[in-house]
Design a protein around this motif. Structure first.
Motif, PDB file in Angstrom:
ATOM      1  N   GLN A 154       0.836  -1.203   0.000  1.00  0.00           N
ATOM      2  CA  GLN A 154       0.000   0.000   0.000  1.00  0.00           C
ATOM      3  C   GLN A 154       0.874   1.259   0.000  1.00  0.00           C
ATOM      4  O   GLN A 154       1.856   1.347   0.735  1.00  0.00           O
TER       5      GLN A 154
ATOM      6  N   CYS B 110       1.777   5.229   0.673  1.00  0.00           N
ATOM      7  CA  CYS B 110       1.468   6.213   1.712  1.00  0.00           C
ATOM      8  C   CYS B 110       0.267   7.038   1.252  1.00  0.00           C
ATOM      9  O   CYS B 110       0.299   7.639   0.171  1.00  0.00           O
TER      10      CYS B 110
ATOM     11  N   TRP C  75       7.640  -4.110   1.936  1.00  0.00           N
ATOM     12  CA  TRP C  75       7.399  -2.921   2.747  1.00  0.00           C
ATOM     13  C   TRP C  75       7.939  -1.690   2.030  1.00  0.00           C
ATOM     14  O   TRP C  75       8.705  -1.784   1.077  1.00  0.00           O
TER      15      TRP C  75
ATOM     16  N   ARG D 102       6.118   7.140   7.661  1.00  0.00           N
ATOM     17  CA  ARG D 102       5.169   6.021   7.686  1.00  0.00           C
ATOM     18  C   ARG D 102       5.802   4.768   7.088  1.00  0.00           C
ATOM     19  O   ARG D 102       6.552   4.854   6.107  1.00  0.00           O
ATOM     20  N   TRP D 103       5.464   3.648   7.682  1.00  0.00           N
ATOM     21  CA  TRP D 103       5.862   2.337   7.171  1.00  0.00           C
ATOM     22  C   TRP D 103       4.601   1.666   6.632  1.00  0.00           C
ATOM     23  O   TRP D 103       3.627   1.481   7.354  1.00  0.00           O
ATOM     24  N   THR D 104       4.601   1.328   5.346  1.00  0.00           N
ATOM     25  CA  THR D 104       3.493   0.562   4.776  1.00  0.00           C
ATOM     26  C   THR D 104       4.038  -0.778   4.319  1.00  0.00           C
ATOM     27  O   THR D 104       5.236  -0.919   4.044  1.00  0.00           O
TER      28      THR D 104
ATOM     29  N   TYR E 209      -1.101   1.645   7.903  1.00  0.00           N
ATOM     30  CA  TYR E 209       0.315   2.009   7.974  1.00  0.00           C
ATOM     31  C   TYR E 209       0.754   2.002   9.433  1.00  0.00           C
ATOM     32  O   TYR E 209      -0.072   1.946  10.355  1.00  0.00           O
TER      33      TYR E 209
END
Length: 340
Positions: free
Chosen positions: A117, A119, A140, A148-150, A160
């Motif tokens: 996904q 951001c 990732w 942000r980490w998605t 996220y």
């Protein structure tokens, strides 16, 4: 029998153009282009040729024929070359076979890469409020702009992970970005080797058992949190491998530097890394002649990179399992379809 193409369709640009998202999947782009112009995705696809009904781009990548790629470029208002540069899935290596009866397909398994996904704040800056999806070589992405980490989770409750208070993860990504900028394509295989060394070392402890990550693991699940817990160590390993590799590829790695690297690096990371670092060190001896052009990606055709370095030049979506020269090929916590 496939529906007959209407050769007049898809020959005019749609009214509203769409800004690209870096790393976006073709399926996500087509879906967003349709939404941007207030049209159903199926209607846009009919302007590209013939094929099955669209699939939600969060599940897989869309692959197209050469004909459909040309029609999509016209609809989007860009040249085919511009589309290929921005959308990896439109490059020649991912085109459908010439004898395919349809002009697009949505296979259950993407041919390469992970659906991650994007951001949502980055997507909003480019004119979309609905979820957008990327196709990446790792499961990732770290957005440094918005901290942000998605990942390839499909969680609607936690789309996220906020890195606002996880500064070490942000620093780790910044470190990796510097390495990739300095090493060019070689930065990717150095990262792959670091992943392999991390696996072999056994540095895969349960994040739920550590105070720092326990609360987050309890909320999001241990498997989803584990890559974050290991990310700082992974980036530090990559940095130390890159220190030697950049000198080796530039042909300036002396024997003393080479010999001193192993005890220094082993001491820095601990005894559990001794064996995998030793194996890596033996496979990365100084080169008789460097390949300084590699960092820019402009390697002369006469240079056999694999023979000289032990690594092939990476394709855009090549996973670490294909790039590492080490025998321990599983990525730390591979998350393919973990949350479907």
């Amino acid at each position: 029998m496939a529906e007959q193409r209407d050769e007049w369709l898809g020959r005019r640009r749609m009214h509203l153009r769409l800004r690209f998202l870096q790393g976006e999947s073709t399926g996500s782009y087509v879906t967003r282009l349709a939404a941007r112009n207030n049209r159903p995705a199926q209607e846009v696809l009919r302007s590209m040729g013939t094929g099955p009904v669209p699939v939600d781009p969060q599940y897989t990548e869309m692959y197209v024929s050469r004909y459909a790629r040309e029609r999509l470029a016209t609809l989007a208002g860009y040249t085919v070359a511009e589309m290929q540069e921005r959308l990896i899935g439109l490059r020649d290596e991912f085109l459908m076979p010439k004898n395919a009866k349809d002009d697009w397909e949505w296979p259950w398994d993407a041919r390469a890469g992970y659906i991650v996904q994007a951001c949502s704040l980055c997507a909003a800056r480019r004119g979309t409020r609905s979820p957008a999806w990327l196709i990446l070589p790792d499961p990732w992405q770290v957005c440094l702009r918005h901290r942000r980490w998605t990942d390839n989770s499909r969680s609607t409750r936690h789309p996220y992970i906020d890195l606002g208070e996880l500064a070490e993860v942000v620093r780790a990504q910044q470190r990796l970005n510097r390495i990739r900028k300095r090493l060019g394509p070689a930065g990717r295989w150095v990262f792959a080797d670091a992943c392999s060394i991390l696996v072999r070392s056994g540095y895969l402890e349960d994040p739920a058992e550590t105070k720092q990550w326990g609360a987050l693991a309890a909320e999001l699940g241990e498997q989803r949190v584990r890559p974050l817990a290991q990310f700082s160590r992974l980036s530090l390993l990559t940095r130390d491998l890159a220190w030697l590799e950049v000198r080796r590829l530039n042909g300036v790695l002396g024997s003393t530097e080479y010999q001193d690297w192993l005890p220094r690096t082993t001491h820095r990371h601990g005894y559990r890394f001794t064996e995998p670092l030793t194996v890596w060190h033996r496979q990365h001896r100084p080169l008789r002649q460097g390949i300084p052009h590699l960092s820019s990606g402009e390697v002369p055709a006469s240079v056999d990179v694999r023979r000289a370095t032990g690594h092939a030049l990476p394709s855009p979506l090549a996973p670490v399992e294909e790039l590492t020269c080490l025998p321990w090929v599983r990525m730390p916590n591979s998350m393919d379809r973990l949350f479907l």
